[in-house]
Structures are given as structure tokens and as C-alpha cells.
Design a protein around this motif. Structure first.
Motif, PDB file in Angstrom:
ATOM      1  N   SER A   1     -20.328 -21.943 -20.902  1.00 58.09           N
ATOM      2  CA  SER A   1     -20.428 -21.182 -19.661  1.00 58.09           C
ATOM      3  C   SER A   1     -20.639 -19.699 -19.920  1.00 58.09           C
ATOM      4  CB  SER A   1     -19.151 -21.367 -18.832  1.00 58.09           C
ATOM      5  OG  SER A   1     -19.001 -22.720 -18.468  1.00 58.09           O
TER       6      SER A   1
ATOM      7  N   GLY B   1     -10.493 -11.097 -18.628  1.00 63.38           N
ATOM      8  CA  GLY B   1     -11.408 -11.098 -17.486  1.00 63.38           C
ATOM      9  C   GLY B   1     -12.490 -12.148 -17.628  1.00 63.38           C
ATOM     10  N   ALA B   2     -12.982 -12.337 -18.865  1.00 73.70           N
ATOM     11  CA  ALA B   2     -14.017 -13.347 -19.108  1.00 73.70           C
ATOM     12  C   ALA B   2     -13.475 -14.747 -18.854  1.00 73.70           C
ATOM     13  CB  ALA B   2     -14.532 -13.229 -20.535  1.00 73.70           C
TER      14      ALA B   2
ATOM     15  N   ASP C   1     -24.723 -16.821  -8.436  1.00 71.38           N
ATOM     16  CA  ASP C   1     -23.718 -15.784  -8.203  1.00 71.38           C
ATOM     17  C   ASP C   1     -22.300 -16.283  -8.467  1.00 71.38           C
ATOM     18  OD1 ASP C   1     -25.611 -13.924  -7.505  1.00 71.38           O
ATOM     19  OD2 ASP C   1     -25.469 -14.318  -5.355  1.00 71.38           O
ATOM     20  N   GLY C   2     -22.191 -17.538  -8.886  1.00 70.11           N
ATOM     21  CA  GLY C   2     -20.885 -18.095  -9.206  1.00 70.11           C
ATOM     22  C   GLY C   2     -20.112 -18.640  -8.038  1.00 70.11           C
TER      23      GLY C   2
ATOM     24  N   ARG D   1     -11.055 -15.556 -16.812  1.00 69.29           N
ATOM     25  CA  ARG D   1     -10.929 -15.707 -15.350  1.00 69.29           C
ATOM     26  C   ARG D   1     -12.296 -15.942 -14.709  1.00 69.29           C
ATOM     27  NH1 ARG D   1      -7.545 -10.809 -16.205  1.00 69.29           N
ATOM     28  NH2 ARG D   1      -5.386 -11.554 -16.383  1.00 69.29           N
ATOM     29  N   SER D   2     -13.299 -15.254 -15.222  1.00 73.93           N
ATOM     30  CA  SER D   2     -14.637 -15.347 -14.638  1.00 73.93           C
ATOM     31  C   SER D   2     -15.240 -16.734 -14.815  1.00 73.93           C
ATOM     32  CB  SER D   2     -15.546 -14.292 -15.263  1.00 73.93           C
ATOM     33  OG  SER D   2     -16.807 -14.276 -14.641  1.00 73.93           O
ATOM     34  N   VAL D   3     -15.195 -17.277 -16.029  1.00 76.41           N
ATOM     35  CA  VAL D   3     -15.789 -18.608 -16.231  1.00 76.41           C
ATOM     36  C   VAL D   3     -14.967 -19.666 -15.500  1.00 76.41           C
ATOM     37  CG1 VAL D   3     -16.889 -18.014 -18.426  1.00 76.41           C
ATOM     38  CG2 VAL D   3     -14.621 -19.043 -18.442  1.00 76.41           C
ATOM     39  N   HIS D   4     -13.658 -19.455 -15.414  1.00 77.75           N
ATOM     40  CA  HIS D   4     -12.831 -20.401 -14.665  1.00 77.75           C
ATOM     41  C   HIS D   4     -13.222 -20.424 -13.195  1.00 77.75           C
ATOM     42  CE1 HIS D   4      -9.033 -21.509 -12.433  1.00 77.75           C
ATOM     43  NE2 HIS D   4      -9.215 -22.564 -13.212  1.00 77.75           N
ATOM     44  N   ALA D   5     -13.670 -19.271 -12.681  1.00 78.47           N
ATOM     45  CA  ALA D   5     -14.086 -19.179 -11.278  1.00 78.47           C
ATOM     46  C   ALA D   5     -15.489 -19.725 -11.053  1.00 78.47           C
ATOM     47  CB  ALA D   5     -14.024 -17.722 -10.827  1.00 78.47           C
TER      48      ALA D   5
ATOM     49  N   HIS E   1     -18.361 -18.634 -12.846  1.00 82.36           N
ATOM     50  CA  HIS E   1     -19.444 -17.719 -13.195  1.00 82.36           C
ATOM     51  C   HIS E   1     -20.033 -18.058 -14.568  1.00 82.36           C
ATOM     52  CE1 HIS E   1     -18.685 -14.964  -9.825  1.00 82.36           C
ATOM     53  NE2 HIS E   1     -17.412 -15.253 -10.023  1.00 82.36           N
TER      54      HIS E   1
ATOM     55  N   LEU F   1     -21.434 -16.247 -17.906  1.00 80.83           N
ATOM     56  CA  LEU F   1     -21.379 -14.956 -18.577  1.00 80.83           C
ATOM     57  C   LEU F   1     -22.440 -14.865 -19.664  1.00 80.83           C
ATOM     58  CD1 LEU F   1     -17.579 -14.219 -19.118  1.00 80.83           C
ATOM     59  CD2 LEU F   1     -19.074 -13.353 -17.346  1.00 80.83           C
TER      60      LEU F   1
END
Length: 213
Positions: free
Chosen positions: A102, A116-117, A165-166, A119-123, A125, A127
Motif C-alpha cells: 500500500s 503517520g504513514a 483519494d483514499g 495511520r494513513s495506509v490503515h485508513a 490511502h 503512499l
């Protein structure tokens, strides 16, 4: 309070795993649920522990991170995989993304940026930096997936842009004033028309074709 993000660490260096665990365990919303020293053990642990996010080293003895990624995807693992690589190994990022990662972070990443990364892929997104997206997608022939894009409806293009946009299906439904069931149908049609395997590949296709916000 939401459940913490369950993270599995896969790296052949014990000192790296220890450092990552020490930092991540002080995050209120992240829980390290296990560790593995190679790809084989990483796949087994992912199947047993069902983490939300796997932090995966690329270069490991035996089964490397890319092969482990392929096996996780073939096995239907729902975990999002964040690849850890060094700047000099950037060429390994493209195969990792093709195998189902991801996103990726460099080994010298700032600790707060790493959290932060995760959290982002878990949401949901994806990267990646623009040059890596270009390298990944330029390998496709212009007449294959790109040509299939003409079969998308205007609504499917809107949905695809929001995937990039995730956004989750629920968020897309809210944004477009549709039912979640209708959004799921659109997503299935998009993947079928573009001959893509999952939402990550769909997001990368959208990056290449300028459908991101």
C-alpha cells in the motif's frame, strides 16, 4: 475510543524490530501484535495474528519482502502492507507495489512520520511519491489499461477519483449521494473494466491518468 491499529513488524534485524516496537508502543492508537525475522515467518504470523498493518522489510534472507507480499495477497490477507526500504533500494519499490504493498517508507524516516504513514495506509490511502507512481505505471503499455479507461462511465470516473483519494465506500457514497451498495457495484465494474486486482491498483491507475483531486 477506536480500537488501536494492530501492527506486525517483519525485519531480519532484531535491533530494528526492537527500536520500532519501542517507538510504536508509546502511540495511543497503535499496538504491536507480533514480530517476524523473515518472509516465511511474516506470512505465518500475519495469518495467525490478523494484523491491520504489516511493516515489511524488503531485503531479508530466505523469503524476501516482495515474495512474502505476493503470498499474503494470494492468501487473501486483508492487512495493508507498508514496505520499509532504503533510498538506494528505490528500484525495489515498484516490484513491491506491484506485489500489493500500500506504500513505502525509507529506513531513515522520522518516527512521527512513520506513525503517520501507518495511520494513513490503515485508513486506505496509497503512499507513494510521483516519480515512483510514474515508474510503476509507465511499465504498462499505453494501449492496455489506458485504453480500457474509455469504457468507464462518468460516474465510475468520479468513484475512481475518490478511491485514489483514499475514501472508503461509505465516504464515497456520502460524497456522491449514493447507497453504499451502489458504490460497491461501481468499484467492481471499475476493477473489471480496467482488469485490475484491487483498490490499490485502481488508485495507481487514477494517479497516472489524472483523476486525483
Amino acid at each position: 475510543m477506536a480500537d488501536p491499529i494492530r501492527v506486525l513488524l517483519v525485519d531480519d534485524h532484531q535491533v530494528v524490530r526492537r527500536g520500532l516496537r519501542t517507538f510504536l508502543e508509546v502511540q495511543d492508537d497503535i499496538e504491536v501484535v507480533g514480530e517476524a525475522a523473515d518472509g516465511d515467518e511474516g506470512v505465518a504470523q500475519a495469518e495467525a495474528l490478523r494484523p491491520d498493518v504489516v511493516l515489511m522489510d524488503v531485503k531479508m534472507p530466505g523469503t524476501d519482502g516482495i515474495e512474502a507480499l505476493r503470498r499474503l495477497r494470494e492468501g487473501g490477507s486483508p492487512a495493508r502492507v507498508l514496505v520499509v526500504t532504503s533510498f538506494t533500494e528505490q528500484r525495489t519499490v515498484v516490484p513491491a507495489l506491484r506485489a500489493g504493498a500500500s506504500g513505502y517508507v525509507y529506513k531513515d524516516v522520522d518516527p512521527d512520520a512513520l506513525a503517520g504513514a501507518i495511520r494513513s495506509v490503515h485508513a486506505g490511502h496509497v503512499l507513494l511519491q510521483p516519480e515512483v507512481a510514474g515508474a510503476l505505471l509507465s511499465e504498462e503499455a499505453d494501449g492496455t489499461a489506458g485504453g480500457r479507461g474509455s469504457s468507464l462511465t462518468d460516474r465510475e470516473r468520479e468513484v475512481l477519483g475518490l478511491i485514489a483519494d483514499g475514501r472508503s465506500n461509505r465516504e464515497i457514497a456520502r460524497a456522491l449521494v449514493l447507497s453504499e451498495k451502489t458504490v460497491k457495484t461501481h468499484v467492481s465494474n471499475i476493477l473489471m473494466k480496467l482488469d485490475l486486482a484491487d483498490r490499490t491498483q485502481a488508485a495507481l491507475w487514477a494517479v497516472r491518468h489524472g483523476l486525483t483531486g
